[in-house]
Design an enzyme around this catalytic site. Structure first.
Site, short mmCIF file in Angstrom:
data_model
loop_
_atom_site.label_atom_id
_atom_site.label_comp_id
_atom_site.label_asym_id
_atom_site.label_seq_id
_atom_site.Cartn_x
_atom_site.Cartn_y
_atom_site.Cartn_z
N CYS A 6 85.10 -25.49 -91.12
CA CYS A 6 84.45 -24.25 -90.68
C CYS A 6 84.23 -24.27 -89.16
O CYS A 6 83.61 -25.22 -88.64
CB CYS A 6 83.11 -24.08 -91.39
SG CYS A 6 82.15 -22.67 -90.79
N HIS A 50 75.83 -24.27 -93.48
CA HIS A 50 77.01 -23.57 -93.96
C HIS A 50 76.76 -22.85 -95.28
O HIS A 50 77.36 -21.80 -95.55
CB HIS A 50 78.17 -24.57 -94.13
CG HIS A 50 79.45 -23.94 -94.58
ND1 HIS A 50 80.33 -23.32 -93.72
CD2 HIS A 50 80.00 -23.81 -95.82
CE1 HIS A 50 81.37 -22.85 -94.39
NE2 HIS A 50 81.20 -23.14 -95.67
N HIS A 83 80.59 -19.05 -93.55
CA HIS A 83 79.37 -19.45 -92.87
C HIS A 83 78.51 -18.21 -92.58
O HIS A 83 79.03 -17.16 -92.22
CB HIS A 83 79.72 -20.14 -91.55
CG HIS A 83 78.59 -20.88 -90.93
ND1 HIS A 83 78.47 -22.25 -90.99
CD2 HIS A 83 77.51 -20.44 -90.23
CE1 HIS A 83 77.37 -22.62 -90.34
NE2 HIS A 83 76.78 -21.53 -89.88
N HIS A 110 76.94 -15.52 -90.84
CA HIS A 110 77.10 -15.02 -89.48
C HIS A 110 77.27 -13.51 -89.50
O HIS A 110 77.55 -12.91 -90.53
CB HIS A 110 78.32 -15.65 -88.80
CG HIS A 110 79.64 -15.13 -89.30
ND1 HIS A 110 80.16 -15.43 -90.55
CD2 HIS A 110 80.54 -14.28 -88.72
CE1 HIS A 110 81.31 -14.82 -90.71
NE2 HIS A 110 81.57 -14.10 -89.63
N GLN A 139 78.34 -10.06 -86.54
CA GLN A 139 79.09 -9.77 -85.33
C GLN A 139 78.42 -8.65 -84.54
O GLN A 139 77.57 -7.93 -85.07
CB GLN A 139 80.52 -9.36 -85.67
CG GLN A 139 81.32 -10.42 -86.40
CD GLN A 139 82.76 -10.01 -86.63
OE1 GLN A 139 83.51 -9.79 -85.68
NE2 GLN A 139 83.16 -9.88 -87.89
#
EC number: 2.7.7.12
Length: 352
Positions: A70, A127, A178, A180, A182
């Protein structure tokens, strides 16, 4: 909040956000990387009057790597990642495969460049975590990062709108597991935002009222579609929800973007939002795929009309069924929902 700015091996910016001033962020990216790609190309759809972005370099982006490869986990000896530190709280960095960039080719030859910036926001070093499992202090750090990046990206030349979002789940199309999100700094105002502001302007001209505030007040008064609320925020299923499970989260005070929220409003958002996410996961007993999208005011126009809010929606319509955008939705933009919004709200309220 400690904010540390550094750079990756190819020159991309990396920013750490930490609650503790003694966090050591001196680790260096030891990788050998090619230069970041140049800006994408914008083309105008003449039939719809909308911009389409052509970013062919994104075909080569990382796709569903195994967990031990990752790129968003902290770096370990012998395995450097996008995050050089051995641990972190929240990290934001320029996307290696951006849809929009400030790196413009010298020779444009009539091409309209996709100016802007795309960033990745890593919510946790774990993770196997998800936004729903973050503690409230960690959510607060993410909120600080969103607000910081909204304010800074809004100052970049040519940026028309800043969009913070999270895609979760392979069913949505996520290519990195993972936890996350944007941030896109668009070189234009997006079609949905333009349409909402057009409707808001017409509502103001006709009634003298604020469209978003009036919708929020009506939902709070009706109560039937409210999923959760506190003194500063309300989460509700919209009356004309397009998706089987869709929740809008509004602050009670009208603000244009995340950077305008008060400290009290940011703190009050965390428990309510995490509660809604956990209800979604409990609904079918499996992690719910979703898109979580912050709708913010454009950078330079109609900021008086816009009203910050979060749109959270899932393509899952039953435990083993997904809603796909087929003929009516994909071709005509005319949504058909399989679930009554009132039933969706009731089921979410009961998902204790």
């Amino acid at each position: 909040m400690k904010r540390t700015v550094t750079h990756l091996a190819d020159g991309r910016e990396l920013i750490y956000f930490d609650r503790h001033d003694d966090a050591d962020r001196s680790a260096v990216d030891t990788r050998t990387l090619p230069p970041p790609p140049r800006a994408s190309e914008l083309r105008r759809d003449r039939l719809l009057g909308e911009w389409v972005t052509i970013a062919a370099h994104r075909q080569d982006r990382t796709y569903l790597p195994p967990s031990d490869q990752c790129p968003l986990c902290p770096s370990t000896p012998g395995r450097p990642t996008e995050i050089p530190a051995a641990d972190y709280e929240v990290a934001v960095f320029e996307n290696r495969f951006p849809s929009y960039s400030g790196r413009v080719p010298e020779q444009l030859d009539g091409v309209v460049p996709g100016l802007g910036r795309c960033e990745v926001v890593c919510f946790s070093p774990d993770h196997d975590a998800s936004f729903a499992t973050l503690d409230l202090a960690q959510v607060g750090t993410v909120m600080e990062a969103w607000a910081d990046r909204t304010a800074e990206l809004s100052t970049l030349p040519g940026v028309g709108q800043v969009f913070c979002f999270e895609n979760r789940g392979a069913e949505i199309g996520v290519t990195l597991a993972h936890p996350h999100g944007q941030i896109y700094a668009y070189p234009f105002v997006t079609p949905r935002t333009e349409r909402m502001l057009q409707v808001a302007r017409a509502h103001r001209d006709e009634t003298g009222g604020d469209l978003f505030a009036d919708v929020l007040a009506a939902e709070r008064a009706a109560e039937v579609r409210v999923v959760a609320a506190n003194d500063l925020w309300t989460a509700f299923v919209p009356e004309a929800a397009r998706w089987p499970f869709e929740v809008h989260v509004f602050p009670h005070r009208k603000v244009p973007d995340l950077s305008a929220l008060s400290a009290e409003e940011r703190a009050a958002f965390a428990p309510l939002y995490v509660d809604v996410l956990r209800r979604l996961d409990r609904l079918f007993g499996v992690p719910m795929p979703y898109v979580s999208a912050w709708h913010q005011a454009p950078v330079a126009v109609d900021r008086d009309l816009a009203y910050l809010h979060l749109q959270l929606f899932s393509s899952r319509r039953a435990a083993n069924k997904l809603k796909y955008l087929a003929g009516s939705e994909a071709a005509m933009g005319a949504f058909v929902n399989d679930v009554y919004p009132e039933d969706a709200a009731r089921r979410l309220r009961e998902a204790e």
